[in-house]
Design a protein around this motif. Structure first.
Motif, PDB file in Angstrom:
ATOM      1  N   ARG A 136     -10.848  61.873  75.557  1.00  0.00           N
ATOM      2  CA  ARG A 136     -10.448  62.627  76.746  1.00  0.00           C
ATOM      3  C   ARG A 136     -11.548  62.652  77.813  1.00  0.00           C
ATOM      4  O   ARG A 136     -11.274  62.604  79.005  1.00  0.00           O
ATOM      5  CB  ARG A 136     -10.081  64.062  76.352  1.00  0.00           C
ATOM      6  N   HIS A 195     -11.982  62.270  82.271  1.00  0.00           N
ATOM      7  CA  HIS A 195     -12.671  63.084  83.275  1.00  0.00           C
ATOM      8  C   HIS A 195     -13.610  62.225  84.111  1.00  0.00           C
ATOM      9  O   HIS A 195     -13.727  62.411  85.320  1.00  0.00           O
ATOM     10  CB  HIS A 195     -13.421  64.235  82.603  1.00  0.00           C
ATOM     11  N   MET A 254      -6.097  68.895  89.968  1.00  0.00           N
ATOM     12  CA  MET A 254      -6.352  67.511  89.517  1.00  0.00           C
ATOM     13  C   MET A 254      -5.996  67.425  88.035  1.00  0.00           C
ATOM     14  O   MET A 254      -6.829  67.688  87.170  1.00  0.00           O
ATOM     15  CB  MET A 254      -7.825  67.171  89.722  1.00  0.00           C
ATOM     16  N   ASP A 255      -4.770  67.074  87.742  1.00  0.00           N
ATOM     17  CA  ASP A 255      -4.331  67.126  86.343  1.00  0.00           C
ATOM     18  C   ASP A 255      -3.966  65.734  85.813  1.00  0.00           C
ATOM     19  O   ASP A 255      -3.515  64.871  86.563  1.00  0.00           O
ATOM     20  CB  ASP A 255      -3.123  68.077  86.224  1.00  0.00           C
ATOM     21  N   GLY A 256      -4.171  65.533  84.515  1.00  0.00           N
ATOM     22  CA  GLY A 256      -3.749  64.300  83.852  1.00  0.00           C
ATOM     23  C   GLY A 256      -4.885  63.428  83.340  1.00  0.00           C
ATOM     24  O   GLY A 256      -4.648  62.328  82.842  1.00  0.00           O
ATOM     25  N   ASN A 257      -6.116  63.941  83.434  1.00  0.00           N
ATOM     26  CA  ASN A 257      -7.261  63.143  82.958  1.00  0.00           C
ATOM     27  C   ASN A 257      -7.155  62.828  81.466  1.00  0.00           C
ATOM     28  O   ASN A 257      -7.402  61.698  81.029  1.00  0.00           O
ATOM     29  CB  ASN A 257      -8.578  63.894  83.184  1.00  0.00           C
ATOM     30  N   GLY A 258      -6.785  63.845  80.689  1.00  0.00           N
ATOM     31  CA  GLY A 258      -6.713  63.681  79.235  1.00  0.00           C
ATOM     32  C   GLY A 258      -5.660  62.651  78.854  1.00  0.00           C
ATOM     33  O   GLY A 258      -5.910  61.758  78.030  1.00  0.00           O
ATOM     34  N   ARG A 259      -4.475  62.776  79.470  1.00  0.00           N
ATOM     35  CA  ARG A 259      -3.391  61.825  79.161  1.00  0.00           C
ATOM     36  C   ARG A 259      -3.764  60.406  79.582  1.00  0.00           C
ATOM     37  O   ARG A 259      -3.463  59.438  78.895  1.00  0.00           O
ATOM     38  CB  ARG A 259      -2.093  62.267  79.854  1.00  0.00           C
ATOM     39  N   ARG A 281     -11.167  74.863  75.471  1.00  0.00           N
ATOM     40  CA  ARG A 281     -11.058  73.458  75.006  1.00  0.00           C
ATOM     41  C   ARG A 281     -12.178  73.122  74.017  1.00  0.00           C
ATOM     42  O   ARG A 281     -13.157  73.866  73.915  1.00  0.00           O
ATOM     43  CB  ARG A 281     -11.131  72.524  76.223  1.00  0.00           C
TER      44      ARG A 281
HETATM   45  C1  IPE Z   1      -7.382  68.030  84.306  1.00  0.00           C
HETATM   46  O1  IPE Z   1      -6.986  67.076  83.376  1.00  0.00           O
HETATM   47  C2  IPE Z   1      -8.880  68.260  84.280  1.00  0.00           C
HETATM   48  C3  IPE Z   1      -9.283  69.555  83.708  1.00  0.00           C
HETATM   49  C4  IPE Z   1      -8.475  70.499  83.300  1.00  0.00           C
HETATM   50  C5  IPE Z   1     -10.711  69.791  83.584  1.00  0.00           C
HETATM   51  P1  IPE Z   1      -6.588  67.499  81.906  1.00  0.00           P
HETATM   52  O2  IPE Z   1      -7.808  67.404  81.051  1.00  0.00           O
HETATM   53  O3  IPE Z   1      -5.911  68.817  81.889  1.00  0.00           O
HETATM   54  O4  IPE Z   1      -5.571  66.342  81.524  1.00  0.00           O
HETATM   55  P2  IPE Z   1      -4.273  66.476  80.633  1.00  0.00           P
HETATM   56  O5  IPE Z   1      -3.404  67.510  81.263  1.00  0.00           O
HETATM   57  O6  IPE Z   1      -4.720  66.873  79.263  1.00  0.00           O
HETATM   58  O7  IPE Z   1      -3.671  65.118  80.683  1.00  0.00           O
END
Ligand code: IPE
Ligand code: IPE
Ligand code: MG
Length: 243
Positions: free
Chosen positions: A29, A33, A15-20, A67
Motif C-alpha cells: 500500500r 502513497h 485524494m483517495d485510492g492509493n491503496g487500491r 491504519r
Molecule cells: C488515500 O488513499 C490516502 C490516505 C488515506 C492517506 P487510501 O490509502 O485510502 O487508498 P484506498 O482507499 O485504500 O484505495
C-alpha cells in the motif's frame, strides 16, 4: 474549454485510492502513497495554471491513525521527503503552504518539517496550498465550540453574538473562503469527515480515477464540469430569455 468559464476560487480534494492502486499492481500500500505524491504535484500545477487561489488536499485524517503502523510511518516519511524535495519548486511557483490539523501526535521530525515548509513558503502569492493533515471536521467543530464557549465564559462575547460568521472564524479554515468544488477520486461517494461545515454549498465531483492516476487533464476536466454547474444557493434563478 471556453475562455470566460467560471474558475473556482477554492478546490478541495479527497485524494483517495492509493491503496487500491498499489494492490492492483501487487505492491505494498505504501507504494500507492508514493505514486500519489506525484499526482499532488500535477494537481498543484494545474490549479496554479488555471488561476485557482486555494487548494486543500486531504492528506491524512485523524481516523487514519488506526491504519497499520508500517503504513502510517511510510506516510510520515513521505511527507518529510516531499517537503525536502519540493520546497524549492514551491517557492519558485509562489505556492504558500499551510498545514491544517491537530499538531499533537506527530513525531518531532514531522513537526519540524511542518514549521519548515510553512516558514519557507510564507511569501508565496500565486496559490495557497492547505494540507489537511491529522484533520477531522467534527473535531474541528468541537474545538470551535469550545473556543467560543470559553470567550462567553470570560465575558468577551454574549451568547447572542454567536452567529455563522463567528463560528466560521473559529474553525481551522478561518480566513479561507469555503470550497467551491470538492473532488473525491476512486469512485467513493462520501466526505469522510472532511470540511463538513465548509462544504455546505460546494459542488461535488466524484471521478472514478484512482488518485495516483490523477493528471493535470483530470483536474482540468473537473474545472470544466464545475463551470457547467449552476449554483443556486436555495434561490430561484431566472432563466435569461432572449426576446
Ligand atoms: C488515500 O488513499 C490516502 C490516505 C488515506 C492517506 P487510501 O490509502 O485510502 O487508498 P484506498 O482507499 O485504500 O484505495
Ligand atoms: C479519506 O480517505 C482520508 C484521506 C483521503 C486522507 P479514507 O480512505 O481514509 O476514507 P474512508 O475510510 O474510505 O471513508
Ligand atoms: Mg481510501
Amino acid at each position: 474549454m471556453s475562455e470566460n468559464r467560471s474558475i473556482p476560487k477554492h478546490v478541495a480534494i479527497i485524494m483517495d485510492g492509493n491503496g487500491r492502486w498499489a494492490t492492483q499492481r501487487g505492491l505494498e500500500r505504501q507504494e500507492g502513497h508514493i505514486a500519489g505524491a506525484k499526482a499532488v504535484r500535477a494537481a498543484i500545477r494545474a490549479a496554479a495554471t488555471a488561476g485557482v487561489d486555494y487548494v486543500t488536499l486531504y492528506t491524512f485524517s485523524t481516523e487514519n491513525w488506526g491504519r497499520p503502523e508500517a503504513e502510517i510511518n511510510a506516510i510520515m516519511e513521505l511527507f518529510c521527503y516531499m517537503v525536502q524535495s519540493q520546497v524549492e519548486e514551491l517557492i519558485k511557483e509562489g505556492v504558500r503552504v499551510k498545514i491544517m490539523g491537530e499538531r499533537s501526535r506527530f513525531p518531532e521530525k514531522v513537526l519540524s518539517q511542518i514549521d519548515y515548509i510553512e516558514e519557507s513558503t510564507a511569501k508565496g502569492e500565486t496559490l495557497t496550498l492547505i494540507l489537511a493533515f491529522n484533520y477531522s471536521s467534527r473535531r474541528e467543530m468541537v474545538f470551535a465550540a469550545q473556543a467560543i464557549a470559553r470567550r462567553v465564559a470570560e465575558g468577551q462575547i454574549k451568547v447572542e453574538e454567536i452567529d455563522e460568521e463567528l463560528f466560521s472564524r473559529s474553525l481551522m479554515t478561518a480566513g479561507v473562503p469555503d470550497p467551491d468544488l470538492i473532488i473525491r477520486t476512486s469512485g467513493e461517494y462520501r466526505l469522510s469527515n472532511f470540511l463538513l461545515w465548509q462544504a455546505s454549498y460546494a459542488e461535488l465531483y466524484f471521478p472514478e480515477v484512482l488518485w495516483p492516476d490523477f493528471t493535470e487533464e483530470d483536474f482540468n476536466r473537473a474545472l470544466d464540469i464545475y463551470a457547467g454547474r449552476e449554483r443556486r444557493y436555495g434561490l430561484v434563478i431566472q432563466e435569461k430569455e432572449e426576446r
